[in-house]
Design a protein around this motif. Structure first.
Motif, short mmCIF file in Angstrom:
data_model
loop_
_atom_site.label_atom_id
_atom_site.label_comp_id
_atom_site.label_asym_id
_atom_site.label_seq_id
_atom_site.Cartn_x
_atom_site.Cartn_y
_atom_site.Cartn_z
N UNK A 10 0.79 -1.22 0.00
CA UNK A 10 0.00 0.00 0.00
C UNK A 10 0.82 1.27 0.00
N UNK A 11 2.15 1.17 -0.10
CA UNK A 11 2.97 2.38 -0.10
C UNK A 11 2.69 3.22 -1.35
N UNK A 12 2.58 2.55 -2.48
CA UNK A 12 2.29 3.28 -3.72
C UNK A 12 0.97 4.01 -3.60
N UNK A 13 -0.05 3.31 -3.09
CA UNK A 13 -1.37 3.94 -2.94
C UNK A 13 -1.31 5.10 -1.95
N UNK A 14 -0.58 4.91 -0.88
CA UNK A 14 -0.45 5.96 0.14
C UNK A 14 0.18 7.21 -0.46
N UNK A 15 1.27 7.03 -1.19
CA UNK A 15 1.96 8.17 -1.79
C UNK A 15 1.11 8.84 -2.87
#
Lengths: 327, 177
Positions: free
Chosen positions: B75-80
């Motif tokens: 979920x890091x990509x989605x968070x960023x």
């Protein structure tokens, strides 16, 4: 234009890099990180050096990226195509007719398709003019014409001396022998005038085709899995659904492919020839398809005429085995 | 059918599944995601200079909020990208415009760059899609997010995102014929 080719074009259309790189952002972020860290935790030398090295690495990476060809970039922007590009073979043929040179750079084939890398450039000192497009015809070693995705549009030749394209074709029907690629510029290509001609060979297509033809019923909804294609560039399954809720349409599945200990999520669906047919797949392929597989559909999702969504819960599970290839 | 840059997969997903609280891991995340973030912001209608500014804003905000990021389940990509999307919306509001770029603004930004004519036509066609489809297309093809990640950004289910993208592709196919 097939949807796959449309997606390749979308990736290429948005593959924009900052002309001056990210140095402005690097500096702002470095400042924010160091200032923040120093204020709160009295940052030691180690992390500062680490960040400095990271920024240096970024700059170095930027230089390297500049040397990558457009074909590399296009291929790199697409998971399945990247695999095809990496595993493909150099062809390196070039022909000049009239004002244009066409180079067939690289090729790849697996049981999910044939991928070719092409480069078209203006030869000599020809004047810039409108170049409407390219006609393509690829025949496999059996003489079968393999339908292409989109025919590349070459309008960019008005602005740039060369255009690079990665073109996908349907899977080959036979691999032992020569492929023939013929090309021509439209409108001449419409009349069968395809002066550029390349004969080349590709390694035998990798992957396995499984004709499963099994159906499972859960709560009155049947899912039938037909042919699966398991290759390095993609895993695909042809699926027919017979849902309990008959007035919905445009069905898609959510689920995964499991091969041994590795599970890969289904990340795309395409509609088939009828409202009840679809292909589900992922571009996370496999090098060696041998072994036990499980295709699990956890959810079937469709659209009702009023725009609301119906979600039918599974799981529908299909297990099959792919034999190791005989050597 | 979905195709995208799949930023996570290029490094085996290790960035996406890692906490980013320290300098080293955050720097790796920045190195990995700055281009997808920049491309998404350019697709959103920002000029090169504005996109670089908003990329910096995105990672500055992410750095400030890094301790709130929970790496479980990726979920890091989605968070960023959610931070980037909000930064873009904020910028539009600050300039007295709506929350999202208009199709005309997106087209203007596209034509101001050095894009190939075919790409400009395609981006113009995307700019005229309904907003939910447009945003899903940008997150997929400019930022390289998966349908699941796009769902995390937009607050929709993975299946709903897949449908939005499918509808968008159908509409684009017709528009470009």
């Amino acid at each position: 234009m097939t949807q796959r080719d449309l997606q390749h074009r979308l990736v290429a259309a948005y593959a924009v890099d900052p002309p001056q790189g990210f140095s402005v952002v690097d500096k702002r972020l470095s400042s924010a990180m160091l200032g923040n860290e120093t204020g709160r935790w009295h940052l030691g030398r180690g992390p500062r050096v680490m960040l400095g090295l990271a920024v240096a690495f970024l700059l170095l990476a930027g230089v390297t990226a500049g040397a990558i060809t457009v074909l590399d970039r296009i291929a790199g922007g697409t998971p399945g195509t990247q695999v095809a590009w990496d595993r493909g073979v150099e062809i390196g043929q070039r022909e000049v007719h009239g004002d244009f040179a066409v180079a067939l750079v690289r090729g790849y084939a697996d049981i999910n398709g044939v991928v070719l890398g092409l480069s078209v450039e203006r030869a000599g000192r020809s004047s810039k003019g409108d170049v409407p497009g390219l006609a393509l015809e690829l025949r496999d070693p059996a003489g079968t014409v393999l339908p292409a995705g989109s025919v590349p549009a070459l309008g960019a030749l008005d602005e740039a001396p060369r255009v690079d394209e990665v073109v996908t074709f349907a899977p080959t029907t036979r691999s032992d022998g020569d492929y023939t690629l013929r090309l021509g510029f439209t409108p001449t290509g419409k009349d069968g005038d395809l002066p550029w001609s390349f004969r080349f060979q590709l390694p035998a297509p990798l992957g396995a085709v499984v004709h499963l033809d099994q159906a499972q019923v859960v709560d009155g909804t049947s899912i039938q899995v037909g042919t699966l294609r398991l290759s390095p560039t993609a895993l695909t399954a042809a699926i027919h659904v017979d849902p309990a809720e008959a007035d919905a349409s445009a069905w898609g599945v959510v689920g995964s492919f499991r091969h041994g200990d590795t599970a890969v999520r289904i990340d795309w669906n395409t509609l088939g020839s009828t409202d009840l047919d679809l292909t589900a797949g992922t571009y996370s392929g496999v090098d060696d398809a041998a072994g036990k597989w499980t295709l699990t559909v956890t959810e079937l999702v469709g659209d009702r005429p009023d725009g609301s969504q119906v979600r039918l819960q599974g799981p529908w599970q299909f297990t099959f085995e792919v034999a190791a290839p005989t050597r | 059918m979905e195709i995208g840059a799949h930023a996570d997969e290029t490094v085996g997903g290790d960035v996406a599944d890692t906490a980013i609280a320290d300098v080293q891991t955050f720097t790796r995340a920045y190195e990995h995601y700055r281009l997808p973030v920049y491309r998404y912001l350019r697709a959103h209608g920002a000029t090169d200079a504005d996109a670089l500014d908003l990329t910096a804003v995105t990672f500055e905000r992410a750095w400030a909020a890094r301790h709130s990021f929970r790496p479980r389940g990726g979920g890091l990509a989605a968070w960023l990208l959610r931070i980037a999307r909000n930064a873009s919306i904020d910028a539009h509001r600050q300039h007295g415009r709506g929350a999202h770029a208009t199709p005309e603004e997106v087209e203007l930004a596209a034509s101001a760059g050095e894009l190939e004519p075919d790409h400009v036509a395609l981006r113009d066609a995307v700019a005229r899609l309904p907003e939910p489809q447009r945003d899903a297309v940008w997150l997929r093809f400019a930022a390289g997010l998966t349908a699941r990640e796009i769902g995390m950004v937009l607050g929709k289910s993975e299946a709903a995102v897949q449908k939005q993208i499918q509808r968008a592709l159908d509409a684009l196919g017709e528009a470009l014929q």
